[in-house]
Design an enzyme around this catalytic site. Structure first.
Site, short mmCIF file in Angstrom:
data_model
loop_
_atom_site.label_atom_id
_atom_site.label_comp_id
_atom_site.label_asym_id
_atom_site.label_seq_id
_atom_site.Cartn_x
_atom_site.Cartn_y
_atom_site.Cartn_z
N LEU A 138 16.81 12.47 -0.73
CA LEU A 138 16.18 12.76 0.62
C LEU A 138 15.47 11.75 1.07
CD1 LEU A 138 14.37 15.96 0.67
CD2 LEU A 138 16.79 15.69 1.06
N ALA A 139 14.74 10.95 0.13
CA ALA A 139 14.01 9.21 1.53
C ALA A 139 13.52 8.76 0.02
CB ALA A 139 12.93 10.33 2.55
N ASP A 188 -2.90 9.38 8.27
CA ASP A 188 -1.23 8.99 8.28
C ASP A 188 -0.43 9.65 8.28
OD1 ASP A 188 0.46 6.33 7.41
OD2 ASP A 188 1.45 7.48 5.29
N ALA A 198 10.83 4.97 -0.51
CA ALA A 198 10.46 4.41 0.36
C ALA A 198 10.13 2.77 -1.24
CB ALA A 198 9.16 4.44 0.56
N SER A 199 8.29 2.38 -0.89
CA SER A 199 8.27 1.51 -0.92
C SER A 199 7.78 1.97 -2.39
CB SER A 199 7.49 0.09 -0.53
OG SER A 199 6.21 0.85 0.08
N VAL A 200 6.65 2.72 -2.52
CA VAL A 200 5.89 3.55 -3.84
C VAL A 200 6.92 4.75 -4.76
CG1 VAL A 200 3.17 4.83 -3.31
CG2 VAL A 200 3.72 2.47 -2.73
N ALA A 201 7.47 4.85 -3.74
CA ALA A 201 7.92 6.80 -4.51
C ALA A 201 9.29 7.30 -3.51
CB ALA A 201 6.98 7.55 -4.16
#
EC number: 2.7.-.-
Length: 539
Positions: free
Chosen positions: A131-132, A288, A134-137
């Site tokens: 679904l998405a 966040d 990013a840099s970490v997960a």
């Protein structure tokens, strides 16, 4: 490993040259020998094209080129507006943590390894396309065997060595900056990198995020303001998080919110109420809360409810910080700058030896122009930022929890005014703050505080005995100075007076107790009296 580190260094150097970040460095007040270095850098001899990009844009593009770890570092820096020029901070806010997804089979293998079970044994459906990412997960949609729709968050493999390598270079650069520039030392670059190190490693532990989500969900259980998805603990591991899938509108989807006739004024005001509830009621806040992590429920748009995800970064305040923050805000809006200055000193945020009159004048100079605007146009986040910037000139200690608070407030405030431009943050927040201040001095709260203090009484005798034992031990190699020469004499005498008074009070209280209790409880009071007398009269 060393070869990889060298290659990484050359990569950083190429990016610095490409975006001419050396111009930013040499614009700083550096020692003469550092400024002389620019004349021996080969690329500075070559003709250069005139760049139409501002320094902020160049810095942002450079971080994007250096990869996800530097991108996240830039995002952290963007929250430190008390440290950065405004143009650079604004550009860093535009950094997007988006990277291509990693291989689907790698994700499946990692999930199965963490869960100790095959995907088909846990999920009736698992979407291999994320679904998405990013840099970490990255996140996959799935359905548990028991029928619940969930999302599965999985940490990217092989991140720790890359993070360690990039952090090592960031620490080197930060230490160099502290050594060569007095201005840089005031910004504490090493501390900034250390804060980032903690943040990035915390984000790698999905059990921590799961615990944060559960806490926030419990805090708002049954609330009309905020919904937090359920965590499925049976399937959570350090590198895998399984939680309820939510459905809602992105908070920035203005067209969608308008189509369902959302009450935008109420939505904006509820965002402010959520913020102050987290800060002052729970002392536990989602730190966040950028638009990517906030959704709006499609149920009951006339009474809109927020949905929050991604609780990897949270903050908390001590009761003392809560109290000083509330009093600072009240004093500021009353233009009582002396009170603001005194509160900063009393809280320990700035050194006790700070000259109150000078600090008050500096705060007035910075903050008075803010009141030229109508009250509804005054930014809480900007107020905090200006206060922090002023306090830094008086050697204010960096307070990580207050930095997170300022970042969260700026996000909430910006979002609220995007939803409803006429949002009056102070009018929305003032009743809540006043109610909280009243509750702080209510009989119920005072009784609770007294009860917690009474619970500490049994420990006083033991602490007093330990103090006396330490003071009676001979100094083997470093004989103590004469009592009258010791710098801590006033402090010790003050402690002695406190023990004397405390012992007298405790003795009086216990004398009111039943006779059978008196013989058991009188000795702590006696010890306190003896210790107090000893500290006061000793020479």
């Amino acid at each position: 490993m060393k070869l990889l580190a060298v290659r990484r260094l050359f990569r950083i150097q190429r990016v610095v040259i490409r975006y001419r970040l050396d111009d930013l460095l040499f614009a700083l007040p550096l020692p003469w020998w550092m400024l002389a270095v620019r004349f021996v850098l080969p690329w500075r001899w070559l003709p250069r094209r005139k760049s139409e990009l501002s320094r902020g844009v160049r810095f942002r593009l450079a971080l994007q080129d250096l990869g996800p770890i530097f991108i996240k570092f830039g995002q952290l820096l963007s929250t430190r507006r008390d440290l950065l020029p405004e143009d650079i901070a604004d550009e860093l806010m535009l950094l997007q943590d988006r990277v291509p997804p990693f291989d689907q089979q790698v994700a499946i293998n990692l999930i199965e390894e963490q869960l100790g079970a095959r995907i088909c044994d846990v999920f009736s459906r698992f979407d291999e396309t994320p679904l998405a990412s990013a840099s970490v997960a990255q996140v996959h949609a799935a359905c548990l065997k028991t029928g619940e729709e969930v999302v599965v968050k999985v940490v990217r493999p092989g991140l720790k060595p890359v993070i360690g390598q990039d952090l090592a270079w960031l620490f080197i650069l930060a230490r160099m900056a502290e050594r060569v520039s007095a201005d840089a030392r005031l910004l504490h670059p090493v501390q900034v990198v250390m804060d980032y190190e903690k943040t990035i490693y915390d984000e790698l532990d999905l059990l921590r995020e799961a615990a944060n989500s559960s806490q926030l969900r419990r805090n708002f259980e049954g609330s009309d303001l905020l919904y937090v998805p359920q965590v499925y603990w049976d399937w959570c591991r350090p590198k895998v998080l399984v939680m309820e899938r939510i459905y809602g509108l992105q908070v920035t989807d203005m067209a969608g919110l308008a189509d369902q006739r959302t009450d935008m004024k109420l939505l904006a005001e509820r965002g402010v109420e959520i913020f102050f509830t987290q800060i002052f009621r729970d002392s536990f806040f989602h730190a966040d809360m950028h638009p990517g992590n906030i959704f709006v429920s499609t149920v009951n748009p006339w009474s809109p409810k927020y949905i929050a995800i991604d609780c990897g970064i949270v903050g908390s305040l001590t009761p003392e910080d809560q109290d000083y923050l509330a009093r600072n805000l009240f004093a500021f809006f009353k233009r009582d700058y002396r009170r603001v200055a005194q509160l900063h000193i009393d809280s320990g945020w700035v050194p006790a030896e700070t000259k109150l009159n000078e600090f008050e004048a500096a705060i007035r100079t910075v903050c008075e122009p803010i009141f030229e605007k109508p009250l509804k146009d005054i930014s809480f986040g900007q107020v905090l930022m200006r206060l922090f910037q002023t306090a830094r000139r008086f050697n204010m200690e960096v307070q990580p929890q207050l930095v997170l608070l300022q970042k969260t407030l700026l996000n909430i405030e910006g979002l609220g005014r995007q939803l409803y431009p006429d949002l009056d943050l102070w009018s929305t927040a003032q009743p809540y703050l006043e109610r909280w201040m009243r509750e702080r001095v209510s009989p119920k709260t005072l009784f609770g505080n007294l009860q917690s203090q009474v619970e500490q009484l049994p420990h006083i005798a033991g602490m007093t005995r330990d103090l006396l034992e330490r003071m009676s031990r001979p100094h083997a190699s470093d004989p103590p100075r004469p009592w009258h020469e010791r710098k801590d004499e006033p402090v010790l005498r003050l402690i002695g007076a406190a023990l004397l008074v405390g012992g007298a009070i405790q003795g009086w209280v216990m004398s009111e107790a039943a006779t059978q209790l008196l013989t058991l409880t009188a000795w702590p009071a006696a010890i306190m009296l003896i210790a107090g007398l000893y500290l006061i009269v000793r020479r």
